[in-house]
Design a protein around this motif. Structure first.
Motif, PDB file in Angstrom:
ATOM      1  N   GLY A 131       0.830  -1.197   0.000  1.00 32.92           N
ATOM      2  CA  GLY A 131       0.000   0.000   0.000  1.00 32.92           C
ATOM      3  C   GLY A 131       0.861   1.242   0.000  1.00 32.92           C
ATOM      4  O   GLY A 131       2.074   1.180  -0.236  1.00 32.92           O
ATOM      5  N   LYS A 162       2.262   6.113   4.828  1.00 33.22           N
ATOM      6  CA  LYS A 162       1.897   7.440   5.333  1.00 33.22           C
ATOM      7  C   LYS A 162       2.053   7.479   6.846  1.00 33.22           C
ATOM      8  O   LYS A 162       2.265   6.472   7.500  1.00 33.22           O
ATOM      9  CB  LYS A 162       0.443   7.777   4.962  1.00 33.22           C
ATOM     10  N   ARG A 184       2.035   3.934   8.929  1.00 32.72           N
ATOM     11  CA  ARG A 184       0.842   3.242   8.450  1.00 32.72           C
ATOM     12  C   ARG A 184       0.920   3.039   6.946  1.00 32.72           C
ATOM     13  O   ARG A 184       1.404   3.911   6.230  1.00 32.72           O
ATOM     14  CB  ARG A 184      -0.424   4.027   8.802  1.00 32.72           C
ATOM     15  N   ILE A 185       0.457   1.894   6.512  1.00 30.06           N
ATOM     16  CA  ILE A 185       0.304   1.615   5.093  1.00 30.06           C
ATOM     17  C   ILE A 185      -1.188   1.575   4.786  1.00 30.06           C
ATOM     18  O   ILE A 185      -1.953   0.875   5.471  1.00 30.06           O
ATOM     19  CB  ILE A 185       0.961   0.279   4.710  1.00 30.06           C
ATOM     20  N   TYR A 186      -1.599   2.339   3.773  1.00 25.49           N
ATOM     21  CA  TYR A 186      -3.009   2.420   3.404  1.00 25.49           C
ATOM     22  C   TYR A 186      -3.257   1.648   2.113  1.00 25.49           C
ATOM     23  O   TYR A 186      -2.560   1.850   1.116  1.00 25.49           O
ATOM     24  CB  TYR A 186      -3.428   3.880   3.233  1.00 25.49           C
ATOM     25  N   ASP A 187      -4.257   0.767   2.157  1.00 25.24           N
ATOM     26  CA  ASP A 187      -4.653   0.017   0.971  1.00 25.24           C
ATOM     27  C   ASP A 187      -5.294   0.960  -0.036  1.00 25.24           C
ATOM     28  O   ASP A 187      -6.158   1.769   0.314  1.00 25.24           O
ATOM     29  CB  ASP A 187      -5.637  -1.084   1.362  1.00 25.24           C
ATOM     30  N   ASN A 204      -8.760   1.806   1.534  1.00 22.54           N
ATOM     31  CA  ASN A 204      -8.282   2.915   2.369  1.00 22.54           C
ATOM     32  C   ASN A 204      -8.121   2.511   3.834  1.00 22.54           C
ATOM     33  O   ASN A 204      -7.966   3.356   4.705  1.00 22.54           O
ATOM     34  CB  ASN A 204      -9.205   4.133   2.268  1.00 22.54           C
ATOM     35  N   LYS A 205      -8.154   1.204   4.116  1.00 26.26           N
ATOM     36  CA  LYS A 205      -7.862   0.740   5.465  1.00 26.26           C
ATOM     37  C   LYS A 205      -6.357   0.749   5.681  1.00 26.26           C
ATOM     38  O   LYS A 205      -5.584   0.565   4.740  1.00 26.26           O
ATOM     39  CB  LYS A 205      -8.418  -0.677   5.675  1.00 26.26           C
ATOM     40  N   SER A 206      -5.962   0.960   6.937  1.00 27.69           N
ATOM     41  CA  SER A 206      -4.534   1.059   7.223  1.00 27.69           C
ATOM     42  C   SER A 206      -4.053  -0.081   8.107  1.00 27.69           C
ATOM     43  O   SER A 206      -4.836  -0.691   8.837  1.00 27.69           O
ATOM     44  CB  SER A 206      -4.214   2.397   7.900  1.00 27.69           C
ATOM     45  N   ARG A 233      -0.846  -0.860  10.869  1.00 30.93           N
ATOM     46  CA  ARG A 233       0.264  -0.278  11.627  1.00 30.93           C
ATOM     47  C   ARG A 233       1.524  -1.082  11.358  1.00 30.93           C
ATOM     48  O   ARG A 233       1.518  -2.317  11.448  1.00 30.93           O
ATOM     49  CB  ARG A 233      -0.033  -0.300  13.118  1.00 30.93           C
ATOM     50  N   SER A 253      -1.442  -5.318  12.202  1.00 30.61           N
ATOM     51  CA  SER A 253      -0.124  -4.710  12.408  1.00 30.61           C
ATOM     52  C   SER A 253       0.960  -5.653  11.908  1.00 30.61           C
ATOM     53  O   SER A 253       0.725  -6.843  11.689  1.00 30.61           O
ATOM     54  CB  SER A 253       0.110  -4.392  13.885  1.00 30.61           C
TER      55      SER A 253
END
Length: 255
Positions: free
Chosen positions: A166, A169, A180-183, A187-189, A191, A226
């Motif tokens: 992802g 950010k 955090r990585i956002y799909d 848009n789910k993240s 940790r 996570s």
């Protein structure tokens, strides 16, 4: 596993407040906030007690209009000392402050207590922009960060070595280094905890599409919560990717 610790306090507190700020508060949400707060207090009280039975009755002692300010006061049951109320409130104060900050199970907080804390925080939506718990002189904001922490504490029951892809950010170095990585689709993240030695590499990857691999914590349904980052790969931007014609050329194809 429920953590336990010695509790001591010089002053005996008997009440706590729940402040709910927003342009509109439906009666249903008001009842739900009151119900979940009472469940949280009862569950901590039950966990402390040797006989696993609540020793305190919680009653509404004050409600102020406008933005709602709800005060619950503890009344000890028969043969229960007054200081038992202060003990419960101190545990709730330190426990809620902990899960508002980081995904760590507080002392005496069972899964039921954590679920009630999460339910309170999830009430924050468009018509409610702030919920704050007040115990003694402490004010604790209940928000989506707390929800995510609880999810990680009680939801991440499965671990496996895997990877997450992802956009990288939201780097946070205030406590344990995490980003955090956002799909891109949901848009789910997720940790992503990393070593401080990797900070330069992580900064270079900010706002870029990446793949990180390591030990992943997941829910029962497979949703990743996570990851302890061991490796990170940065994907090139789309404008640097080879075109179809270039790929054909690389493979030795003909026009």
């Amino acid at each position: 596993m429920i953590k336990r610790q010695a509790i001591s306090s010089n002053e005996i507190s008997k009440s706590l407040t729940l402040d709910i700020e927003g342009p509109q508060l439906s009666f249903d949400k008001f009842l739900k906030a009151q119900e979940q707060l009472a469940k949280l207090l009862d569950e901590v009280d039950r966990t402390i007690a040797e006989n696993q039975r609540p020793s305190i009755n919680w009653v509404v002692s004050h409600v102020r209009g406008g933005s709602v300010h709800l005060t619950l006061e503890g009344i000890p049951k028969a043969d229960v000392e007054l200081r038992a109320i202060g003990k419960v409130l101190k545990i709730v104060e330190t426990g809620m402050a902990t899960i508002a900050e980081r995904p760590e199970r507080p002392a005496y907080f069972s899964d039921r207590a954590l679920e009630s804390a999460k339910a309170l925080a999830k009430l924050v939506e468009q018509d409610i922009f702030m919920i704050q718990l007040g115990v003694n002189s402490t004010r604790i904001n209940l928000n989506q960060h707390l929800v995510a922490n609880v999810d990680e504490i009680i939801g991440g029951k499965y671990t496996s070595f895997s990877s997450v892809e992802g956009v990288l950010k939201a780097i946070d170095l205030s406590r344990k280094p995490v980003f955090r990585i956002y799909d891109l689709l949901t848009n789910k993240s997720v940790r992503c905890y990393f070593s401080s030695n990797s900070i330069d590499e992580i900064k270079d990857a900010l706002e870029k599409r990446v793949s990180v691999s390591g030990l992943v914590k997941s829910r029962e349904d497979g949703e990743k919560l996570s990851i302890e980052v061991e490796e990170i790969e940065i994907f090139p931007p789309e404008d640097e990717l080879p075109t179809i014609q270039e790929i054909i050329g690389i493979l030795g194809g003909k026009d």
